[in-house]
Enzyme design. Structure first.
Site, mmCIF file in Angstrom:
data_model
loop_
_atom_site.group_PDB
_atom_site.id
_atom_site.type_symbol
_atom_site.label_atom_id
_atom_site.label_comp_id
_atom_site.label_asym_id
_atom_site.label_seq_id
_atom_site.Cartn_x
_atom_site.Cartn_y
_atom_site.Cartn_z
ATOM 1 N N ALA A 1 18.833 8.367 -14.833
ATOM 2 C CA ALA A 1 17.704 8.294 -15.762
ATOM 3 C C ALA A 1 17.936 9.132 -17.022
ATOM 4 O O ALA A 1 18.945 9.831 -17.132
ATOM 5 C CB ALA A 1 16.439 8.747 -15.050
ATOM 6 N N HIS A 2 16.977 9.077 -17.934
ATOM 7 C CA HIS A 2 17.106 9.775 -19.221
ATOM 8 C C HIS A 2 17.190 11.293 -19.042
ATOM 9 O O HIS A 2 16.526 11.867 -18.201
ATOM 10 C CB HIS A 2 15.985 9.414 -20.188
ATOM 11 C CG HIS A 2 14.595 9.526 -19.645
ATOM 12 N ND1 HIS A 2 13.497 9.191 -20.390
ATOM 13 C CD2 HIS A 2 14.129 9.890 -18.442
ATOM 14 C CE1 HIS A 2 12.424 9.370 -19.665
ATOM 15 N NE2 HIS A 2 12.762 9.774 -18.487
ATOM 16 N N ASN A 3 18.059 11.894 -19.847
ATOM 17 C CA ASN A 3 18.215 13.347 -19.925
ATOM 18 C C ASN A 3 18.809 13.989 -18.673
ATOM 19 O O ASN A 3 18.828 15.219 -18.575
ATOM 20 C CB ASN A 3 16.872 14.027 -20.257
ATOM 21 C CG ASN A 3 16.338 13.588 -21.602
ATOM 22 O OD1 ASN A 3 15.577 12.629 -21.691
ATOM 23 N ND2 ASN A 3 16.779 14.244 -22.644
#
Lengths: 335, 335, 335
Positions: free
Chosen positions: B234-236
């Site tokens: 997922a993001h980050n």
């Protein structure tokens, strides 16, 4: 297709006008003029009568109808046999979309259909009546049998072998590198992935499923097996015949799965184990050892369904009777 | 390649004719004239002698052979080091398939190979010896280092950075929008996904895996890390160096994974937690909190392996002794 | 965009120079000349002051600044409303890449953008301001509304209907065949998959997610619903409005999911069950029966969160007190 031919195929009895042609098969909701549909009960038969369908597959003992009926033992099964026969008999002419990139050495059979932006690399052989849809990539030396259907954006890596009537749904990847690494001191080394994938007759594989090629030998999917979407089949896995595997299952490297196994969704199987024939596996199971023929298993880690259910019931009961239980233990501790 | 060069590379001792050229490396089953193969034991050595191989990697102390041997401490590891060296040294000339759509502003290094129906958008930079296979899409402003290998139908979204020797298998998506929403009264608002993805040297990512870009910062995959098929990053998320992640794992937003972590298949990690270095995680684990360096964990929710195994054993034992247990509680209840 | 317009939109108060134009919105780390950013606290405000941003969204009561401020109640929410408005107002001209393969009968709206190697088959209708990126395949008779965004390598099968503002991320497959088979004696028969998929307004679907078409009816995704990467939605599933489904969930055939459900990652739901409205579901849950409105559930199989947590605590306690417990049972057995 003549209604008489159809009735013969599905061992049905015609009741009503038998001089009718079928143009297509459809569900009751979307039936158009000339279509055949099916009705499992008299409610559905009523609906069918209100539609534009010309002919209805129904049970041996339902009431008479204004529509032509074909009476069979199992209308649903008869419908699908009819549907498949109907659609198989439609065989297109050869077609190659002008944007397809096909190497000179590729050998194409009769009535092959190749759609837009397909890439087919050197020495590929494609059998008669096979369709390759838009954006699919077929790398060097692949062999595809007859009546295969490769949906859009599928990728077949080098040396993949598909026998006949194989259906690969959109986004399927066959023959990607297996996940084989060796940690040695501070380094991770990749083990070469030199093998291939063999997919036997009438296998169907769901959208975005991935099947890695063998590291040295091959990954095998047996005849008649059906695999749903987003499954992962690792390198050197051998799957038997007529296996049904639901979505999002993962099978780790070199594991063997016997014929006629049925697997619900999100099951994980570790590497190097053997699952026997006819085994039924419940959803989200985690399999960490060999499983005998005919077993029914469930849970993570998976045990016999009975045992898993009993453990769940016992834990629920203990949770409910926790006060009494903790009291007993306290008394014991106090002596 | 000369056999002497090869022996030097893998610290091996030649026994037999050392005036031999190697044309390729392969498993025993598929060895062709001129190939080198490996044999972990004397059984395999016998098989190798019956094949067309010219040279066999084997252990320091196995018997003599009619074939030329290279004796090493670990034939399997030596084989893969040899294999990788052998295949790295083959460097193709530049090639651009005529159907590739490449923006004018793209900068291509030396010996870059770009296959059919590839799309490369404005301001992309591609390093020397990098291969982009059929159907891959590289969107604006991406930067790819040297010796990268982008397999068919991969998608790199805007601003993605791949360092050197990165391998992305077929169908990998890098830089798709993160899943960031805010529910406010009756509406769901999407948080802008403006960040990017940075993938460091020698990372390898499996087929159909997806890596979202950061919402404001970036998603990071550390050098040497290997991720299997159908994983979700997922993001980050920040993944450290030399992590090994098996198939179908999912890592939720902003989670940090330390160096040298090993993760089995179908593991889920919630958002915003930190997993320390050298942690080993069992299959199907669900991680819902921080994990300390060097831990070995398993279960959903995950605990130390020892603890999870003990709980499983206790439940099995209670289930077996349920009659006695329920009797004791009944007596207690009755007074 | 004028700063005054923006302040009006997000119900903010300008403090400082209100004669400023915004060129883009970005996070503090990547802010360029002319950008607007946001600062949730005074630390972040300090960082923003050191950047090239011209304007900062911040809270109603933070300190004054050298930069122009827009004060709002929730800077993060205001930022994303502003971001979305800003980017929506940028509407490109019509564009069709010369490598796109578009059938003659396709109807394209105004300001449609179609990128390289896209395939659009006969009778497709595409609404105004819709973008179809490289490598996407849109098969016969699909209908796409206005302001849709189809990312690279997406596949839409025949007859798929997308309403307005639908976003499909890279590699999404919509309308693949459902997994419907009947075992009869030694054979597996495929049930025809004749239905379609309807995706309502403002739905967003994550990378490599697959959505099968209905077997006879249709698969439905309700307005406003957001589905993350690598999910599997089977045939005839009905998903309500404003559902949030995290990555790697799988929903089996004909299941119904109510409005406003929130689902964490790797959840599995069996076929033919109904999940009520506003239900919250924990990660890796396995749902094997109907769930009432407003429930909070977790576990595999899933129960109320409270119940699942109590069972976990009880098992942990029993494991800790195992010696005493086994002693009690032994004494009981001995009489």
């Amino acid at each position: 297709m003549k209604i008489k031919e159809l009735a013969l195929l599905i061992e049905g009895t015609i009741e009503g006008d038998d001089n009718v042609d079928i143009t297509d098969l459809s569900g009751i909701e979307s039936a158009r003029q000339g279509d055949l549909t099916f009705a499992m009960d008299e409610d559905k038969l009523g609906q069918a009568e209100g539609s534009q369908t010309v002919c209805v597959l129904t049970t041996r003992n339902s009431r008479k109808s204004t529509k032509t009926l074909i009476r069979v033992t199992n209308p649903k099964l008869a419908f699908l046999i009819a549907y498949n026969a109907f659609h198989e008999s439609v065989s297109g002419e050869s077609f190659i979309h002008p944007t397809a990139a096909i190497a000179d050495s590729v050998i194409l059979g009769k009535s092959v259909h190749i759609d837009a932006h397909v890439s087919i690399e050197a020495n590929v052989v494609i059998g008669d009546h096979t369709t390759v849809e838009s954006g699919a990539v077929i790398r060097k030396n692949c062999q595809l049998g007859v009546h295969c259907h490769i949906h859009p954006n599928v990728v077949l890596h080098e040396n993949t072998i598909l026998k006949n009537k194989v259906v690969l749904h959109s986004g399927v990847i066959v023959g990607s590198d297996g996940f084989g690494y060796i940690r040695d001191r501070e380094e991770i080394y990749k083990f070469p992935q030199l093998g291939t994938v063999v997919i036997e007759d009438a296998v169907e594989i769901g959208a975005n499923t991935t099947i890695d090629r063998g590291s040295l030998g091959c990954t095998m999917i047996g005849a008649g097996t059906k695999i749903d979407n987003l499954c992962h089949i690792a390198h050197n896995v051998k799957i038997g015949k007529n296996v049904i595997m639901a979505a999002q299952c993962g099978i780790a490297g070199s594991t063997v799965i016997g014929d006629n196994v049925t697997m619900s969704g999100q099951v994980a199987v570790i590497d190097n184990v053997t699952i026997g024939q006819n085994v039924r596996i419940g959803g989200q199971s985690g399999i960490i050892g060999d499983i005998k023929d005919n077993a029914a298993i469930w849970g993570s880690p998976a045990r016999e369904v009975k045992q898993t259910k009993k453990q769940m019931a016992v834990l629920a009961w203990l949770s409910k009777n926790f006060n009494a239980l903790s009291q007993i233990i306290k008394e014991k501790d106090q002596g």
